[in-house]
Write a protein that holds these residues in place. Structure first.
Motif, PDB file in Angstrom:
ATOM      1  N   GLU A  53       0.808  -1.213   0.053  1.00  0.00           N
ATOM      2  CA  GLU A  53      -0.094  -0.087   0.141  1.00  0.00           C
ATOM      3  C   GLU A  53       0.714   1.023  -0.048  1.00  0.00           C
ATOM      4  O   GLU A  53       0.300   2.367  -0.092  1.00  0.00           O
ATOM      5  CB  GLU A  53      -0.770  -0.094   1.194  1.00  0.00           C
ATOM      6  N   ARG A  54       2.169   1.305   0.236  1.00  0.00           N
ATOM      7  CA  ARG A  54       2.866   2.366   0.186  1.00  0.00           C
ATOM      8  C   ARG A  54       3.850   2.430  -0.911  1.00  0.00           C
ATOM      9  O   ARG A  54       4.975   3.134  -1.085  1.00  0.00           O
ATOM     10  CB  ARG A  54       3.855   2.347   1.381  1.00  0.00           C
ATOM     11  N   GLU A  55       3.903   1.504  -1.890  1.00  0.00           N
ATOM     12  CA  GLU A  55       4.789   1.406  -3.149  1.00  0.00           C
ATOM     13  C   GLU A  55       4.559   2.622  -4.091  1.00  0.00           C
ATOM     14  O   GLU A  55       5.661   3.098  -4.249  1.00  0.00           O
ATOM     15  CB  GLU A  55       4.384   0.110  -4.086  1.00  0.00           C
ATOM     16  N   ALA A  56       3.511   3.205  -4.108  1.00  0.00           N
ATOM     17  CA  ALA A  56       3.455   4.279  -4.957  1.00  0.00           C
ATOM     18  C   ALA A  56       4.226   5.385  -4.409  1.00  0.00           C
ATOM     19  O   ALA A  56       4.531   6.263  -4.937  1.00  0.00           O
ATOM     20  CB  ALA A  56       1.912   4.737  -5.301  1.00  0.00           C
ATOM     21  N   LEU A  57       3.607   5.550  -2.987  1.00  0.00           N
ATOM     22  CA  LEU A  57       4.402   6.832  -2.163  1.00  0.00           C
ATOM     23  C   LEU A  57       5.997   6.554  -2.392  1.00  0.00           C
ATOM     24  O   LEU A  57       6.815   7.323  -2.187  1.00  0.00           O
ATOM     25  CB  LEU A  57       3.895   6.712  -0.938  1.00  0.00           C
ATOM     26  N   PHE A  58       6.505   5.214  -2.215  1.00  0.00           N
ATOM     27  CA  PHE A  58       8.030   4.895  -2.248  1.00  0.00           C
ATOM     28  C   PHE A  58       8.417   5.471  -3.432  1.00  0.00           C
ATOM     29  O   PHE A  58       9.360   6.101  -3.517  1.00  0.00           O
ATOM     30  CB  PHE A  58       7.973   3.630  -1.778  1.00  0.00           C
ATOM     31  N   HIS A  59       7.970   5.245  -4.499  1.00  0.00           N
ATOM     32  CA  HIS A  59       8.548   5.702  -6.020  1.00  0.00           C
ATOM     33  C   HIS A  59       8.387   7.006  -5.979  1.00  0.00           C
ATOM     34  O   HIS A  59       9.337   7.560  -6.346  1.00  0.00           O
ATOM     35  CB  HIS A  59       7.577   4.938  -6.981  1.00  0.00           C
ATOM     36  N   GLN A  60       7.209   7.658  -5.376  1.00  0.00           N
ATOM     37  CA  GLN A  60       7.308   9.194  -5.734  1.00  0.00           C
ATOM     38  C   GLN A  60       8.146   9.819  -4.692  1.00  0.00           C
ATOM     39  O   GLN A  60       9.112  10.830  -5.199  1.00  0.00           O
ATOM     40  CB  GLN A  60       6.072   9.590  -5.074  1.00  0.00           C
ATOM     41  N   THR A  61       8.774   9.285  -3.524  1.00  0.00           N
ATOM     42  CA  THR A  61       9.830   9.868  -2.648  1.00  0.00           C
ATOM     43  C   THR A  61      11.083   9.614  -3.458  1.00  0.00           C
ATOM     44  O   THR A  61      12.027  10.377  -2.997  1.00  0.00           O
ATOM     45  CB  THR A  61       9.615   9.086  -1.324  1.00  0.00           C
ATOM     46  N   VAL A  62      11.465   8.431  -3.866  1.00  0.00           N
ATOM     47  CA  VAL A  62      12.532   8.243  -4.743  1.00  0.00           C
ATOM     48  C   VAL A  62      12.966   9.343  -5.755  1.00  0.00           C
ATOM     49  O   VAL A  62      13.898   9.830  -5.796  1.00  0.00           O
ATOM     50  CB  VAL A  62      12.681   6.884  -5.337  1.00  0.00           C
ATOM     51  N   ARG A  63      11.853   9.601  -6.393  1.00  0.00           N
ATOM     52  CA  ARG A  63      11.764  10.471  -7.558  1.00  0.00           C
ATOM     53  C   ARG A  63      12.123  12.029  -6.947  1.00  0.00           C
ATOM     54  O   ARG A  63      12.925  12.714  -7.454  1.00  0.00           O
ATOM     55  CB  ARG A  63      10.477  10.560  -8.413  1.00  0.00           C
ATOM     56  N   THR A  64      11.614  12.280  -5.980  1.00  0.00           N
ATOM     57  CA  THR A  64      11.656  13.738  -5.510  1.00  0.00           C
ATOM     58  C   THR A  64      12.857  13.843  -4.849  1.00  0.00           C
ATOM     59  O   THR A  64      13.625  14.804  -5.000  1.00  0.00           O
ATOM     60  CB  THR A  64      10.434  13.763  -4.371  1.00  0.00           C
ATOM     61  N   THR A  65      13.647  12.849  -4.132  1.00  0.00           N
ATOM     62  CA  THR A  65      14.852  12.700  -3.344  1.00  0.00           C
ATOM     63  C   THR A  65      15.901  12.844  -4.468  1.00  0.00           C
ATOM     64  O   THR A  65      16.909  13.559  -4.220  1.00  0.00           O
ATOM     65  CB  THR A  65      15.136  11.516  -2.652  1.00  0.00           C
ATOM     66  N   ALA A  66      15.567  12.224  -5.658  1.00  0.00           N
ATOM     67  CA  ALA A  66      16.622  12.287  -6.836  1.00  0.00           C
ATOM     68  C   ALA A  66      16.642  13.632  -7.400  1.00  0.00           C
ATOM     69  O   ALA A  66      17.797  14.460  -7.767  1.00  0.00           O
ATOM     70  CB  ALA A  66      16.480  11.344  -7.823  1.00  0.00           C
ATOM     71  N   ASP A  67      15.362  14.246  -7.664  1.00  0.00           N
ATOM     72  CA  ASP A  67      15.257  15.383  -8.153  1.00  0.00           C
ATOM     73  C   ASP A  67      15.981  16.695  -7.267  1.00  0.00           C
ATOM     74  O   ASP A  67      16.888  17.493  -7.726  1.00  0.00           O
ATOM     75  CB  ASP A  67      14.006  15.995  -8.252  1.00  0.00           C
ATOM     76  N   GLU A  68      15.883  16.352  -5.861  1.00  0.00           N
ATOM     77  CA  GLU A  68      16.465  17.339  -4.777  1.00  0.00           C
ATOM     78  C   GLU A  68      17.798  17.256  -4.924  1.00  0.00           C
ATOM     79  O   GLU A  68      18.758  18.105  -4.739  1.00  0.00           O
ATOM     80  CB  GLU A  68      15.903  17.122  -3.618  1.00  0.00           C
ATOM     81  N   ALA A  69      18.520  15.990  -5.149  1.00  0.00           N
ATOM     82  CA  ALA A  69      20.009  15.697  -5.065  1.00  0.00           C
ATOM     83  C   ALA A  69      20.761  16.544  -6.318  1.00  0.00           C
ATOM     84  O   ALA A  69      21.545  17.032  -6.181  1.00  0.00           O
ATOM     85  CB  ALA A  69      20.249  14.166  -5.109  1.00  0.00           C
TER      86      ALA A  69
END
Length: 237
Positions: free
Chosen positions: A203-219
């Motif tokens: 149930e958190r997979e979509a949130l996990f994917h989005q957080t990875v994308r956000t973290t990569a963008d911020e890096a």
């Protein structure tokens, strides 16, 4: 004959074993070995088991097919028991621990995240932020540096690289911790400052994917993130 083990699951689960083929050439037929409340999905072990692509893929396909049907504890490629009887005894002996872990990973998948940073970008940052590094580098660049200066600069830069890599990995792991039930630090991967597997509830997979994308963008563009999954949760068994 030795027994090759693919996964453990609850006893009595209906599984599509007749549709699957295991390791070996010809491909071995699958069957189950039962303890009391648990059973293992197994086949006869080949005489000479090697980590060939065909056998590794067969193992993976069996585990993934089982996971689509029920919760399983996936075994890593190459696990062989002496025979069915000893495997059954082991299931009974460790039943409580196996059942607990089976309940804990049910409804979860594993994701592996590797992260790296452009080396030249990191070096520029170190020279920008560290006055001692800048001074040593300037002496060496202008031909005034000694052997000791080169050694000192190498040690200083090496320490800074390690510290900044650790800090970057901690930032990423902290950002993802709210999306994952557990994290497992893998072995060092060449060229990467981070090699971490996460146990993620479905149930958190979509949130996990989005957080990875956000973290990569911020890096920023100097960083490369490689996410693999969903995978059977090998790292958490």
């Amino acid at each position: 004959m030795s027994t090759y083990v693919y996964a453990l699951t609850g006893a009595g689960q209906p599984l599509p074993l007749e549709e699957l083929r295991g390791v070996g050439e010809p491909a071995a037929a699958l069957r189950t070995v039962r303890g009391r409340e648990l059973m293992a999905v197994v086949s006869d072990a080949p005489d000479r088991l090697r980590a060939k692509r065909r056998d590794v893929s067969a193992h993976q396909e069996v585990v993934e097919a089982l996971m689509r049907e029920t919760a399983v504890l996936p075994m890593r490629f190459g696990l062989v028991a002496p025979d069915d009887e000893q495997l059954s005894a082991s299931l009974i002996e460790r039943e409580s621990a196996y059942q607990q872990r089976l309940e804990e990973i049910a409804g979860h998948a594993e994701y592996n995240l590797k992260a790296s940073r452009d080396e030249e970008d990191l070096l520029r940052e170190i020279l920008r932020d560290s006055e001692p590094a800048r001074q040593l580098n300037e002496r060496i660049r202008t031909g005034q540096g000694t052997h000791e200066d080169r050694v000192a600069l190498g040690e200083l830069v090496s320490g800074e690289v390690a510290a900044r890599h650790r800090a970057a990995a901690e930032r990423v792991e902290n950002a993802l911790s709210s999306c994952a039930a557990e994290a497992f630090l893998g072995e060092g991967a060449e060229g990467h400052f981070m090699n971490t597997s996460f146990l993620v509830p479905k149930e958190r997979e979509a949130l996990f994917h989005q957080t990875v994308r956000t973290t990569a963008d911020e890096a920023g563009e100097a960083y490369t993130f490689t996410l693999t999954g969903p995978l059977p949760p090998y790292s958490f068994v």
